[in-house]
Design a protein around this motif. Structure first.
Motif, PDB file in Angstrom:
ATOM      1  N   LEU A   1       6.322   9.019   3.501  1.00 55.78           N
ATOM      2  CA  LEU A   1       6.285   7.607   2.850  1.00 55.78           C
ATOM      3  C   LEU A   1       7.573   7.231   2.139  1.00 55.78           C
ATOM      4  O   LEU A   1       8.039   6.200   2.246  1.00 55.78           O
ATOM      5  CB  LEU A   1       5.131   7.824   1.613  1.00 55.78           C
ATOM      6  CG  LEU A   1       3.842   8.083   2.350  1.00 55.78           C
ATOM      7  CD1 LEU A   1       2.771   8.197   1.144  1.00 55.78           C
ATOM      8  CD2 LEU A   1       3.296   6.757   2.996  1.00 55.78           C
TER       9      LEU A   1
ATOM     10  N   SER B   1      -0.391   8.209  -4.886  1.00 53.25           N
ATOM     11  CA  SER B   1      -1.529   9.170  -4.707  1.00 53.25           C
ATOM     12  C   SER B   1      -1.138  10.547  -4.062  1.00 53.25           C
ATOM     13  O   SER B   1      -1.589  11.563  -4.584  1.00 53.25           O
ATOM     14  CB  SER B   1      -2.379   8.479  -3.669  1.00 53.25           C
ATOM     15  OG  SER B   1      -3.338   9.308  -2.931  1.00 53.25           O
ATOM     16  N   GLN B   2       0.113  10.483  -3.403  1.00 51.07           N
ATOM     17  CA  GLN B   2       0.451  11.855  -2.764  1.00 51.07           C
ATOM     18  C   GLN B   2       1.204  12.578  -3.914  1.00 51.07           C
ATOM     19  O   GLN B   2       0.981  13.979  -4.061  1.00 51.07           O
ATOM     20  CB  GLN B   2       1.252  11.342  -1.593  1.00 51.07           C
ATOM     21  CG  GLN B   2       0.853  10.866  -0.336  1.00 51.07           C
ATOM     22  CD  GLN B   2      -0.115  12.147   0.176  1.00 51.07           C
ATOM     23  OE1 GLN B   2       0.076  13.609   0.101  1.00 51.07           O
ATOM     24  NE2 GLN B   2      -1.371  11.724   0.770  1.00 51.07           N
TER      25      GLN B   2
ATOM     26  N   ASP C   1       0.907  -1.192  -0.016  1.00 54.49           N
ATOM     27  CA  ASP C   1       0.030  -0.095  -0.243  1.00 54.49           C
ATOM     28  C   ASP C   1       0.710   1.210  -0.035  1.00 54.49           C
ATOM     29  O   ASP C   1       0.374   2.406  -0.259  1.00 54.49           O
ATOM     30  CB  ASP C   1      -0.875  -0.107   1.240  1.00 54.49           C
ATOM     31  CG  ASP C   1      -2.039  -0.863   1.036  1.00 54.49           C
ATOM     32  OD1 ASP C   1      -2.463  -1.287  -0.148  1.00 54.49           O
ATOM     33  OD2 ASP C   1      -2.920  -1.115   1.983  1.00 54.49           O
ATOM     34  N   TYR C   2       2.143   1.120   0.520  1.00 58.01           N
ATOM     35  CA  TYR C   2       3.072   2.432   0.540  1.00 58.01           C
ATOM     36  C   TYR C   2       3.173   2.811  -0.834  1.00 58.01           C
ATOM     37  O   TYR C   2       3.280   4.357  -1.052  1.00 58.01           O
ATOM     38  CB  TYR C   2       4.277   2.164   0.980  1.00 58.01           C
ATOM     39  CG  TYR C   2       4.400   2.167   2.600  1.00 58.01           C
ATOM     40  CD1 TYR C   2       4.701   3.671   3.048  1.00 58.01           C
ATOM     41  CD2 TYR C   2       4.163   1.346   3.810  1.00 58.01           C
ATOM     42  CE1 TYR C   2       4.683   3.830   4.345  1.00 58.01           C
ATOM     43  CE2 TYR C   2       4.053   1.621   4.965  1.00 58.01           C
ATOM     44  CZ  TYR C   2       4.374   2.945   5.476  1.00 58.01           C
ATOM     45  OH  TYR C   2       4.418   3.021   6.477  1.00 58.01           O
TER      46      TYR C   2
ATOM     47  N   TYR D   1       1.200   2.420  -3.545  1.00 57.59           N
ATOM     48  CA  TYR D   1       0.140   3.410  -3.948  1.00 57.59           C
ATOM     49  C   TYR D   1      -0.283   4.551  -3.185  1.00 57.59           C
ATOM     50  O   TYR D   1      -0.554   5.776  -3.997  1.00 57.59           O
ATOM     51  CB  TYR D   1      -1.440   2.266  -3.823  1.00 57.59           C
ATOM     52  CG  TYR D   1      -0.929   1.020  -4.618  1.00 57.59           C
ATOM     53  CD1 TYR D   1      -1.574   1.300  -6.238  1.00 57.59           C
ATOM     54  CD2 TYR D   1      -0.717  -0.122  -4.335  1.00 57.59           C
ATOM     55  CE1 TYR D   1      -1.416   0.137  -6.686  1.00 57.59           C
ATOM     56  CE2 TYR D   1      -0.566  -1.232  -4.999  1.00 57.59           C
ATOM     57  CZ  TYR D   1      -0.898  -0.997  -6.489  1.00 57.59           C
ATOM     58  OH  TYR D   1      -0.762  -2.069  -7.191  1.00 57.59           O
ATOM     59  N   ASN D   2       0.105   4.685  -1.953  1.00 54.92           N
ATOM     60  CA  ASN D   2      -0.136   5.902  -1.199  1.00 54.92           C
ATOM     61  C   ASN D   2       0.509   6.909  -1.627  1.00 54.92           C
ATOM     62  O   ASN D   2       0.456   8.045  -1.959  1.00 54.92           O
ATOM     63  CB  ASN D   2       0.052   5.654   0.194  1.00 54.92           C
ATOM     64  CG  ASN D   2      -1.237   4.730   0.736  1.00 54.92           C
ATOM     65  OD1 ASN D   2      -2.238   4.805   0.244  1.00 54.92           O
ATOM     66  ND2 ASN D   2      -1.008   4.317   1.786  1.00 54.92           N
ATOM     67  N   TYR D   3       2.119   6.459  -2.245  1.00 52.27           N
ATOM     68  CA  TYR D   3       2.900   7.173  -2.429  1.00 52.27           C
ATOM     69  C   TYR D   3       2.614   8.068  -3.953  1.00 52.27           C
ATOM     70  O   TYR D   3       2.832   9.130  -3.917  1.00 52.27           O
ATOM     71  CB  TYR D   3       4.548   6.563  -2.698  1.00 52.27           C
ATOM     72  CG  TYR D   3       5.455   7.445  -3.156  1.00 52.27           C
ATOM     73  CD1 TYR D   3       6.298   8.442  -2.333  1.00 52.27           C
ATOM     74  CD2 TYR D   3       5.987   7.432  -4.267  1.00 52.27           C
ATOM     75  CE1 TYR D   3       7.123   9.105  -2.569  1.00 52.27           C
ATOM     76  CE2 TYR D   3       6.808   8.400  -4.866  1.00 52.27           C
ATOM     77  CZ  TYR D   3       7.562   9.118  -4.173  1.00 52.27           C
ATOM     78  OH  TYR D   3       8.758  10.021  -4.532  1.00 52.27           O
TER      79      TYR D   3
ATOM     80  N   GLN E   1      -8.488   5.241   5.991  1.00 54.73           N
ATOM     81  CA  GLN E   1      -8.172   5.578   4.636  1.00 54.73           C
ATOM     82  C   GLN E   1      -8.933   6.975   4.364  1.00 54.73           C
ATOM     83  O   GLN E   1      -8.096   7.728   3.509  1.00 54.73           O
ATOM     84  CB  GLN E   1      -8.668   4.420   3.730  1.00 54.73           C
ATOM     85  CG  GLN E   1      -7.533   3.316   3.690  1.00 54.73           C
ATOM     86  CD  GLN E   1      -8.019   2.029   2.912  1.00 54.73           C
ATOM     87  OE1 GLN E   1      -9.173   2.132   2.403  1.00 54.73           O
ATOM     88  NE2 GLN E   1      -7.002   1.293   2.726  1.00 54.73           N
TER      89      GLN E   1
ATOM     90  N   GLU F   1      -7.184   9.724   5.613  1.00 52.83           N
ATOM     91  CA  GLU F   1      -5.854  10.232   5.002  1.00 52.83           C
ATOM     92  C   GLU F   1      -5.872  10.804   3.597  1.00 52.83           C
ATOM     93  O   GLU F   1      -5.205  11.297   3.063  1.00 52.83           O
ATOM     94  CB  GLU F   1      -4.955   8.555   4.726  1.00 52.83           C
ATOM     95  CG  GLU F   1      -4.410   8.199   6.040  1.00 52.83           C
ATOM     96  CD  GLU F   1      -3.800   6.925   6.036  1.00 52.83           C
ATOM     97  OE1 GLU F   1      -3.286   6.496   7.060  1.00 52.83           O
ATOM     98  OE2 GLU F   1      -3.727   6.277   5.024  1.00 52.83           O
ATOM     99  N   ASN F   2      -7.097  10.414   2.910  1.00 52.73           N
ATOM    100  CA  ASN F   2      -7.272  10.890   1.599  1.00 52.73           C
ATOM    101  C   ASN F   2      -7.686  12.232   1.895  1.00 52.73           C
ATOM    102  O   ASN F   2      -8.340  12.934   0.734  1.00 52.73           O
ATOM    103  CB  ASN F   2      -8.244  10.128   0.864  1.00 52.73           C
ATOM    104  CG  ASN F   2      -7.362   8.842   0.596  1.00 52.73           C
ATOM    105  OD1 ASN F   2      -6.125   8.853   0.238  1.00 52.73           O
ATOM    106  ND2 ASN F   2      -8.223   7.703   0.418  1.00 52.73           N
TER     107      ASN F   2
END
Lengths: 317, 239
Positions: free
Chosen positions: B68, B47-48, B40-41, B43-45, B235, B238-239
């Protein structure tokens, strides 16, 4: 990355060749350009992302080639002797010629291009002028065409120019250092300015990779000034071949920003979904940087202009 | 951290010994949970990054991407590749993502197998020692490939190629030595002990993930639903 020391610059650290690094500070190398572009102009927050390095390399080399054709003014010069077959094989890295000179007695005589061709291919023909073929259906060709053979064996006429001589402006045969003329019959209608030149002439056969001369150049020394595309090569002992040496490919620092702009524009111009105004902006950026760099490189100095302008009031007697 | 996570999980799920999770089961769930969050890191990265590009992200303390990146960089390893033959080298067995292959101080660029032949035949961009390239290779009809082929083939020394890569997190293992009243006592001095490698801030996520697996395992819908809802809520925050 550090710059070289003064000792490395002046004497190449005691290694040969001594002049390896002379003037190197004017230039930025291809690896530096590609590395800088990948670092500064492409990325998650830049105009360009998800880019392969080989794309940058391609456009960088294309940009450098284009600059070498005219903007750089970096002319390569090669002196060779013309043999009895009256040709000068073009250099390995030749792209286009700038000037050709005949070097004799310490003086450079600029040569002019002969607009009338002096070379030709030929097919073998029979008495009825039918073309002859071999058993595979391939056309049979002689080693030299009649035109070539006549030129090489000094059987073509050349314009003779010498105001102190009665044959000035007449066509004659130059053979073994001497001129021979036909008897003058009929009227003369003045000079053919297209071919009129006291100096020797040449014709370039680009596909054949040679410069063809008239017979008066046999054994003479010729100096070719030409442009290449900047793709420097060196011998690679591992593959026993001549390979492109990327480290040796350089760009004058005055053009460094232009090269980045050229790469940026080329990539944006070929990308799907890039807004037209972004492409136009990149194009204008590229064009203006090229103009700036050319002006800088032209070294137009007010002092030089002043020297030239001093002559404006000179009385012409 | 692993003991705290296990204690928390058991405190939530183990009512009247109905939801007891054995150490072996816990270790299985822990491994899955860690891998899931690790992935997930990335994908989160991403997204950021998109948020930053649309100016929905801040700097300084609000710089989520930086945090991240730091976690992902803590999994970044540098090492040498072992040569198989000529210009072919083995990738490390624990690699998750190759960041860079390196020849001397030159980065070797990854090129996909459907492009490499075009590249090799290109007069301007054919790989050189200055701009080398590699392809992932080594796959057979029965095995997946785990090797790289370097171009030009003159890069073929045993120690020519190094790699910077993101490795998989090590498999977590909650270890014990003795039982007290039938209950295993945590012992981190065992040779095969391995704590979670994700940061402490991820312990909440890990607990939630393990609860999901455990809830599914003991067919306890409440636990599964609770854990999933918690995760969705987090989530959303965070979003």
């Amino acid at each position: 990355m550090s710059y070289i020391t003064a000792y490395q610059y002046y004497e190449n650290g005691g290694n040969a060749p001594e002049n390896e690094n002379w003037g190197s500070y004017q230039y930025v190398s291809l690896p530096d350009i590609v590395n800088n572009f990948m670092l500064m102009y492409q990325g998650n927050h830049e105009l360009i992302n998800n880019l392969n390095r080989y794309q940058v390399l391609f456009y960088a080399k294309r940009g450098i080639q284009e600059l070498n054709y005219d903007a750089f003014k970096e002319i390569k010069i090669l002196q060779l002797d013309v043999s009895s077959n009256l040709r000068f094989i073009l250099p390995q890295d030749y792209v286009n010629w700038v000037r050709l000179s005949h070097y004799k007695n310490g003086v450079l005589f600029p040569m002019t291009e002969n607009f009338q061709t002096n070379y030709s291919g030929a097919y073998l023909q029979d008495n009825s002028a039918n073309i002859l073929f071999d058993e595979d259906g391939q056309i049979l060709k002689p080693q030299n065409s009649k035109l070539d053979l006549d030129r090489i064996t000094s059987q073509t006429k050349t314009l003779y120019l010498n105001t102190d001589n009665q044959f000035d402006g007449e066509l004659g045969y130059f053979y073994d250092g001497l001129w021979y003329f036909d008897y003058a019959i009929g009227a003369r209608y003045g000079l053919n300015t297209e071919t009129a030149n006291r100096n020797k002439v040449f014709k370039i056969d680009n596909k054949g990779g040679v410069i063809n001369f008239n017979s008066d150049m046999s054994g003479e020394s010729c100096i070719l000034e030409y442009v290449s595309d900047g793709m420097e090569t060196t011998y690679d002992s591992a593959t026993s071949s001549q390979v492109v040496n990327d480290d040796k490919i350089t760009v004058n620092k005055l053009f460094e920003d232009y090269i980045y702009a050229f790469i940026r524009y080329s990539i944006l111009n070929n990308r799907l979904g890039v807004q037209e105004y972004v492409v136009r902006r990149a194009q204008k950026d590229k064009s203006s940087l090229l103009r700036n760099a050319k002006i800088r490189l032209s070294n137009i100095h007010p002092g030089k202009l002043l020297m030239t302008m001093r002559g404006q009031d000179k009385i012409i007697k | 951290m692993i003991n705290e996570v296990r204690n928390t999980v058991l405190a939530i799920i183990n009512k009247n010994n109905y939801g007891y999770i054995s150490p072996a089961d816990f270790n299985l769930y822990a491994e899955q949970a860690q891998l899931d969050i690790f992935e997930d890191y990335f994908y989160n990265y991403n997204s950021q990054v998109n948020k930053e590009n649309s100016r929905q992200s801040g700097t300084g303390l609000a710089d989520i991407k930086k945090g991240l990146e730091e976690v992902l960089d803590s999994f970044s390893v540098f090492g040498s590749l072992t040569q198989i033959s000529s210009n072919t080298y083995n990738l490390p067995s624990d690699y998750y993502l190759v960041q860079d292959l390196i020849y001397g101080n030159k980065i070797i660029e990854r090129v996909s197998n459907n492009k490499i032949r075009l590249l090799l035949n290109s007069n301007l961009t054919s790989p050189t020692k200055g701009f080398p390239a590699y392809t992932l290779s080594g796959a057979t009809s029965t095995e997946l490939g785990n090797t790289v082929t370097i171009h030009p083939s003159t890069i073929n020394g045993a120690n020519d190629v190094s790699v910077q890569y993101i490795r998989y997190p090590l498999t977590p293992k909650w270890t014990f030595q003795s039982l007290l009243g039938g209950e295993p006592i945590f012992d981190q001095n065992q040779s095969d002990y391995q704590d979670f490698e994700l940061p402490l801030s991820d312990s909440i996520n890990i607990v939630q993930k393990i609860l999901q697996y455990a809830g599914l395992s003991i067919r306890e819908g409440d636990v599964y639903t609770y854990a999933q809802n918690e995760q969705v809520e987090q989530q959303n925050e965070e979003n």
